[in-house]
Design a protein around this motif. Structure first.
Motif, PDB file in Angstrom:
ATOM      1  N   ASN A   6       0.835  -1.204   0.000  1.00 51.11           N
ATOM      2  CA  ASN A   6       0.000   0.000   0.000  1.00 51.11           C
ATOM      3  C   ASN A   6       0.870   1.253   0.000  1.00 51.11           C
ATOM      4  OD1 ASN A   6      -2.671  -0.848  -0.111  1.00 51.11           O
ATOM      5  ND2 ASN A   6      -2.662  -1.399   2.045  1.00 51.11           N
ATOM      6  N   ASN A  89      -5.296  -6.171  -0.689  1.00 48.84           N
ATOM      7  CA  ASN A  89      -6.182  -5.534   0.290  1.00 48.84           C
ATOM      8  C   ASN A  89      -7.466  -6.340   0.489  1.00 48.84           C
ATOM      9  OD1 ASN A  89      -4.382  -3.489   0.688  1.00 48.84           O
ATOM     10  ND2 ASN A  89      -5.601  -1.910  -0.278  1.00 48.84           N
ATOM     11  N   LYS A  93      -8.345  -7.760   4.175  1.00 56.13           N
ATOM     12  CA  LYS A  93      -9.471  -7.015   4.731  1.00 56.13           C
ATOM     13  C   LYS A  93      -9.082  -5.577   5.090  1.00 56.13           C
ATOM     14  CE  LYS A  93     -12.000 -11.014   6.390  1.00 56.13           C
ATOM     15  NZ  LYS A  93     -12.266 -11.501   5.117  1.00 56.13           N
ATOM     16  N   ILE A  94      -8.395  -4.926   4.139  1.00 54.31           N
ATOM     17  CA  ILE A  94      -8.055  -3.504   4.249  1.00 54.31           C
ATOM     18  C   ILE A  94      -8.900  -2.776   3.210  1.00 54.31           C
ATOM     19  CG2 ILE A  94      -6.199  -1.810   3.964  1.00 54.31           C
ATOM     20  CD1 ILE A  94      -4.244  -3.900   4.905  1.00 54.31           C
ATOM     21  N   SER A  95      -9.233  -1.519   3.494  1.00 53.21           N
ATOM     22  CA  SER A  95     -10.072  -0.724   2.599  1.00 53.21           C
ATOM     23  C   SER A  95      -9.487  -0.683   1.185  1.00 53.21           C
ATOM     24  CB  SER A  95     -10.202   0.694   3.143  1.00 53.21           C
ATOM     25  OG  SER A  95     -10.921   1.495   2.246  1.00 53.21           O
ATOM     26  N   VAL A  97     -10.509   1.487  -1.198  1.00 53.17           N
ATOM     27  CA  VAL A  97     -10.810   2.777  -1.822  1.00 53.17           C
ATOM     28  C   VAL A  97      -9.580   3.342  -2.531  1.00 53.17           C
ATOM     29  CG1 VAL A  97     -11.532   5.158  -1.376  1.00 53.17           C
ATOM     30  CG2 VAL A  97     -12.645   3.270  -0.197  1.00 53.17           C
ATOM     31  N   PHE A 130      -5.628   7.622   0.473  1.00 52.53           N
ATOM     32  CA  PHE A 130      -6.342   6.465   1.015  1.00 52.53           C
ATOM     33  C   PHE A 130      -5.472   5.210   1.034  1.00 52.53           C
ATOM     34  CE2 PHE A 130     -10.285   8.886   0.273  1.00 52.53           C
ATOM     35  CZ  PHE A 130     -10.897   8.660   1.489  1.00 52.53           C
ATOM     36  N   SER A 131      -4.557   5.077   0.080  1.00 50.77           N
ATOM     37  CA  SER A 131      -3.654   3.921   0.105  1.00 50.77           C
ATOM     38  C   SER A 131      -2.686   4.017   1.285  1.00 50.77           C
ATOM     39  CB  SER A 131      -2.855   3.828  -1.188  1.00 50.77           C
ATOM     40  OG  SER A 131      -3.668   3.425  -2.249  1.00 50.77           O
ATOM     41  N   GLN A 134      -4.501   3.047   4.939  1.00 48.24           N
ATOM     42  CA  GLN A 134      -4.669   1.611   5.181  1.00 48.24           C
ATOM     43  C   GLN A 134      -5.646   1.321   6.310  1.00 48.24           C
ATOM     44  OE1 GLN A 134      -1.105  -0.758   5.311  1.00 48.24           O
ATOM     45  NE2 GLN A 134       0.053   0.822   4.240  1.00 48.24           N
ATOM     46  N   LYS A 135      -6.822   1.858   6.197  1.00 47.85           N
ATOM     47  CA  LYS A 135      -7.856   1.651   7.209  1.00 47.85           C
ATOM     48  C   LYS A 135      -8.481   0.264   7.045  1.00 47.85           C
ATOM     49  CE  LYS A 135     -12.046   3.835   8.885  1.00 47.85           C
ATOM     50  NZ  LYS A 135     -13.009   4.909   8.661  1.00 47.85           N
ATOM     51  N   VAL A 137     -11.249  -2.747   7.088  1.00 45.61           N
ATOM     52  CA  VAL A 137     -12.682  -2.802   6.829  1.00 45.61           C
ATOM     53  C   VAL A 137     -13.396  -3.186   8.113  1.00 45.61           C
ATOM     54  CG1 VAL A 137     -14.474  -3.972   5.485  1.00 45.61           C
ATOM     55  CG2 VAL A 137     -12.293  -3.425   4.435  1.00 45.61           C
ATOM     56  N   LYS A 138     -14.518  -2.526   8.397  1.00 51.64           N
ATOM     57  CA  LYS A 138     -15.263  -2.833   9.636  1.00 51.64           C
ATOM     58  C   LYS A 138     -16.084  -4.086   9.508  1.00 51.64           C
ATOM     59  CE  LYS A 138     -15.488   1.940  11.043  1.00 51.64           C
ATOM     60  NZ  LYS A 138     -16.294   3.063  11.381  1.00 51.64           N
TER      61      LYS A 138
END
Length: 138
Positions: A6, A89, A93-95, A97, A130-131, A134-135, A137-138
């Motif tokens: 990322n 990602n 399980k990373i966002s 976007v 956004f990369s 690295q938020k 995913v909920k």
């Protein structure tokens, strides 16, 4: 969980932004000056790339064609890196976007070239941010 790919994808997007802006400045300066750099065919996006490939054997290489060729290679490399980042990602399980915006920004530049440059640059800037975040995913 943070992935290094990322970070590399974000760095690639930032490099692409800088080189896209440098290329636009170079080509606009060449157009305004009527310089000798525009002798051999179109100077932007994919047509310039093809013109460069066909003229390389006749040693008719100009600065604009060389920069166009290198920029197309950078954008294709950034596109491949964003696709790989998207797949990683999804598995981690990373966002997704950032990679999606990076893919759209790179494809946008490949398709329309300098005509709608602002949208490509804005998409790549937001995608790089956004990369890098690295938020998860909920």
């Amino acid at each position: 969980m943070k992935l290094k790919i990322n970070t590399w994808s974000a760095i690639s997007d930032v490099f692409n932004i800088h080189f896209i802006i440098i290329f636009q400045t170079l080509s606009l300066a060449t157009l305004m000056n009527g310089d000798r750099f525009l002798k051999f065919g179109p100077q932007n996006d994919f047509l310039g790339f093809l013109s460069f490939i066909f003229n390389i054997f006749f040693l008719k290489i100009s600065i604009v064609h060389l920069v166009s060729f290198l920029l197309i290679l950078l954008v294709i490399g950034g596109l491949i890196l964003n696709i790989v980042t998207l797949n990683r990602n999804l598995k981690s399980k990373i966002s997704i976007v950032g990679p999606i915006l990076g893919i759209i920004g790179n494809v946008d530049y490949l398709v329309v070239g300098m005509f709608f440059l602002t949208s490509s640059v804005i998409l790549l800037i937001i995608g790089a941010i956004f990369s890098a975040i690295q938020k998860p995913v909920k």
